[in-house]
Scaffold this motif. Structure first.
Motif, PDB file in Angstrom:
ATOM      1  N   ILE A  87       0.831  -1.209   0.000  1.00  0.00           N
ATOM      2  CA  ILE A  87       0.000   0.000   0.000  1.00  0.00           C
ATOM      3  C   ILE A  87       0.862   1.254   0.000  1.00  0.00           C
ATOM      4  O   ILE A  87       0.581   2.227  -0.729  1.00  0.00           O
ATOM      5  CB  ILE A  87      -0.949  -0.016   1.216  1.00  0.00           C
ATOM      6  N   THR A  88       1.941   1.242   0.780  1.00  0.00           N
ATOM      7  CA  THR A  88       2.827   2.405   0.848  1.00  0.00           C
ATOM      8  C   THR A  88       3.508   2.657  -0.488  1.00  0.00           C
ATOM      9  O   THR A  88       3.565   3.803  -0.974  1.00  0.00           O
ATOM     10  CB  THR A  88       3.884   2.202   1.945  1.00  0.00           C
ATOM     11  N   ILE A  89       4.027   1.604  -1.097  1.00  0.00           N
ATOM     12  CA  ILE A  89       4.702   1.758  -2.397  1.00  0.00           C
ATOM     13  C   ILE A  89       3.718   2.241  -3.457  1.00  0.00           C
ATOM     14  O   ILE A  89       4.024   3.141  -4.258  1.00  0.00           O
ATOM     15  CB  ILE A  89       5.353   0.426  -2.814  1.00  0.00           C
ATOM     16  N   LEU A  90       2.525   1.640  -3.472  1.00  0.00           N
ATOM     17  CA  LEU A  90       1.524   2.038  -4.460  1.00  0.00           C
ATOM     18  C   LEU A  90       1.096   3.486  -4.270  1.00  0.00           C
ATOM     19  O   LEU A  90       0.953   4.246  -5.247  1.00  0.00           O
ATOM     20  CB  LEU A  90       0.307   1.108  -4.356  1.00  0.00           C
ATOM     21  N   ALA A  91       0.937   3.890  -3.002  1.00  0.00           N
ATOM     22  CA  ALA A  91       0.559   5.286  -2.737  1.00  0.00           C
ATOM     23  C   ALA A  91       1.674   6.240  -3.135  1.00  0.00           C
ATOM     24  O   ALA A  91       1.419   7.317  -3.698  1.00  0.00           O
ATOM     25  CB  ALA A  91       0.219   5.453  -1.259  1.00  0.00           C
ATOM     26  N   TYR A  92       2.924   5.855  -2.873  1.00  0.00           N
ATOM     27  CA  TYR A  92       4.049   6.722  -3.221  1.00  0.00           C
ATOM     28  C   TYR A  92       4.191   6.856  -4.741  1.00  0.00           C
ATOM     29  O   TYR A  92       4.418   7.960  -5.256  1.00  0.00           O
ATOM     30  CB  TYR A  92       5.338   6.169  -2.624  1.00  0.00           C
ATOM     31  N   VAL A  93       4.045   5.748  -5.457  1.00  0.00           N
ATOM     32  CA  VAL A  93       4.221   5.774  -6.913  1.00  0.00           C
ATOM     33  C   VAL A  93       3.109   6.556  -7.593  1.00  0.00           C
ATOM     34  O   VAL A  93       3.338   7.278  -8.570  1.00  0.00           O
ATOM     35  CB  VAL A  93       4.302   4.329  -7.454  1.00  0.00           C
ATOM     36  N   THR A  94       1.891   6.417  -7.090  1.00  0.00           N
ATOM     37  CA  THR A  94       0.755   7.083  -7.739  1.00  0.00           C
ATOM     38  C   THR A  94       0.516   8.499  -7.239  1.00  0.00           C
ATOM     39  O   THR A  94      -0.267   9.238  -7.842  1.00  0.00           O
ATOM     40  CB  THR A  94      -0.531   6.263  -7.522  1.00  0.00           C
ATOM     41  N   MET A 246      -0.699   3.796 -15.259  1.00  0.00           N
ATOM     42  CA  MET A 246      -0.708   3.028 -14.019  1.00  0.00           C
ATOM     43  C   MET A 246      -1.798   3.526 -13.068  1.00  0.00           C
ATOM     44  O   MET A 246      -2.442   2.735 -12.362  1.00  0.00           O
ATOM     45  CB  MET A 246       0.658   3.108 -13.337  1.00  0.00           C
ATOM     46  N   VAL A 247      -2.022   4.842 -13.054  1.00  0.00           N
ATOM     47  CA  VAL A 247      -3.065   5.402 -12.197  1.00  0.00           C
ATOM     48  C   VAL A 247      -4.431   4.862 -12.591  1.00  0.00           C
ATOM     49  O   VAL A 247      -5.256   4.492 -11.745  1.00  0.00           O
ATOM     50  CB  VAL A 247      -3.045   6.939 -12.263  1.00  0.00           C
ATOM     51  N   TRP A 248      -4.675   4.777 -13.887  1.00  0.00           N
ATOM     52  CA  TRP A 248      -5.970   4.281 -14.358  1.00  0.00           C
ATOM     53  C   TRP A 248      -6.101   2.774 -14.147  1.00  0.00           C
ATOM     54  O   TRP A 248      -7.206   2.272 -13.959  1.00  0.00           O
ATOM     55  CB  TRP A 248      -6.165   4.650 -15.824  1.00  0.00           C
ATOM     56  N   GLY A 249      -4.974   2.064 -14.157  1.00  0.00           N
ATOM     57  CA  GLY A 249      -5.026   0.650 -13.815  1.00  0.00           C
ATOM     58  C   GLY A 249      -5.410   0.450 -12.351  1.00  0.00           C
ATOM     59  O   GLY A 249      -6.238  -0.414 -12.030  1.00  0.00           O
TER      60      GLY A 249
END
Length: 373
Positions: A87-94, A246-249
């Motif tokens: 969750i942290t990585i996904l939040a940071y990347v997006t 990636m955001v839309w994915g």
């Protein structure tokens, strides 16, 4: 004499009717208080319910690892740490692309209006329609630019202010999920201790295990399906040249927890970005068409194949559930609406008195689940 007997019968029947009426009033008051309690307690209830659903989703993995002599506490800790890291990585990347989208919202809106104006002018040559669109475009472009610019910091500050609340909710959810997964069979032991008869203990344990098995299977499978859908949508949009694919994915994966509504929202959002990105109108329709095809394949083939038809829900019940929980708890409630509906349906299928309501929630004939009185 006969008339006297009739009057006595009517008089004797009045207290029963009055008692039933009071029971109905009390039931109505209880429902109103329950809805009000759900509304005012949303800050406490949402992380708790999220924790229970997350624990049910990860339960199959804990059970599988326990067969290999891995303690539940260890496997639960590893799973929660991995989930928190993901969750942290996904939040940071997006976070970067999402912040850029928020900052570019006025430009995207203006360009979208230009594209819509151009499309409508091509389709409809009427002078009145064209003049109305022109005036609306001029008003938005010329008169409201300063208002949009002034409103931007408000949106960004509100979004930044909500980060603390989101972080607190996630922290409570993950910690409570860790305790639930680590407890192992403690919940079942407490449940058995609350019954005195051995037959009641066996029946309660059988129902709880059956409900847990079906709900965890559903949640775990649907989470994997939505993750696969997000990867497919993000990869396809990247190949088509959509920015921030990636955001839309991620959006497609998250919104797919909302049947029908989530897929429609994803298609509309992708269509807007595609219209703004590409000059060719025909080519700009490829991206939303691709998302539509992905959702059709997922909804008509992948999900029925992996989950079967037993847990299919009535579309009317789904829309009512999404509307109710989004009204009570906002967007988080909308995401929780269908999992909660599945929980209610599975529980109803195991009790004879609740089977009519479970039949209403189902999309097909009632499943042959052994009922418990």
């Amino acid at each position: 004499m006969a008339q006297s007997d009739t009057e006595e019968t009517v008089i004797a029947a009045k207290p029963v009717d009055f008692s039933k009426r009071i029971s109905r009033y009390l039931a109505g008051i209880f429902l109103l208080l329950l809805v009000y309690g759900l509304y005012i307690g949303r800050d406490f209830l949402t992380p708790v319910i999220l924790a229970f659903l997350l624990a049910l989703t990860l339960t199959p993995i804990v059970r599988f690892l326990s067969k290999w002599a891995v303690p539940p506490a260890l496997s639960a800790t590893i799973l929660i740490v991995v989930s928190a890291g993901a969750i942290t990585i996904l939040a940071y990347v997006t976070s970067g692309p999402v912040s850029q989208l928020v900052a570019d919202a006025p430009q995207i809106s203006a360009k979208l209006q230009e594209r819509i104006h151009s499309i409508r002018r091509t389709v409809d040559k009427a002078v009145e329609a064209t003049s109305q669109i022109d005036s609306a475009t001029e008003t938005i472009t010329d008169g409201n630019v300063q208002k949009v610019v002034v409103a931007q910091p408000g949106i960004l500050s509100r979004a930044a202010g909500s980060l603390l609340s989101i972080g607190t909710t996630l922290a409570i959810t993950l910690v409570l999920s860790l305790f639930l997964l680590s407890s192992g069979t403690l919940f079942y032991e407490k449940l058995i201790q609350s019954f005195s008869l051995m037959s009641d203990k066996k029946r309660a344990l059988r129902v709880v295990y059956s409900v847990e098995r079906e709900i965890s299977r559903y949640l775990f499978t649907i989470t994997l399906i939505n993750a696969g859908l997000g990867i497919a949508v993000g990869g396809g949009l990247w190949l088509l040249g959509i920015p921030n694919a990636m955001v839309w994915g991620v959006a497609a994966a998250v919104l797919n927890f909302l049947p029908y509504v989530g897929a429609l929202a994803t298609i509309v959002l992708v269509a807007i970005i595609s219209l703004v990105t590409f000059e060719n109108i025909v080519f700009s329709l490829l991206a939303p068409a691709f998302v539509l095809c992905c959702n059709i394949v997922e909804g008509q083939f992948v999900t029925p194949l992996l989950l079967g038809r037993r847990l299919e829900l009535n579309p009317v019940a789904v829309f009512l559930s999404i509307s109710f929980w989004s009204w009570i708890w906002g967007f988080v409630g909308a995401l929780l609406a269908v999992p909660l509906l599945v929980v209610i349906k599975v529980v109803c299928d195991h009790f004879e008195t609740l089977k009519p309501f479970g039949n209403f929630l189902s999309a097909q004939q009632p499943s042959k689940v052994p009922a418990e009185e």
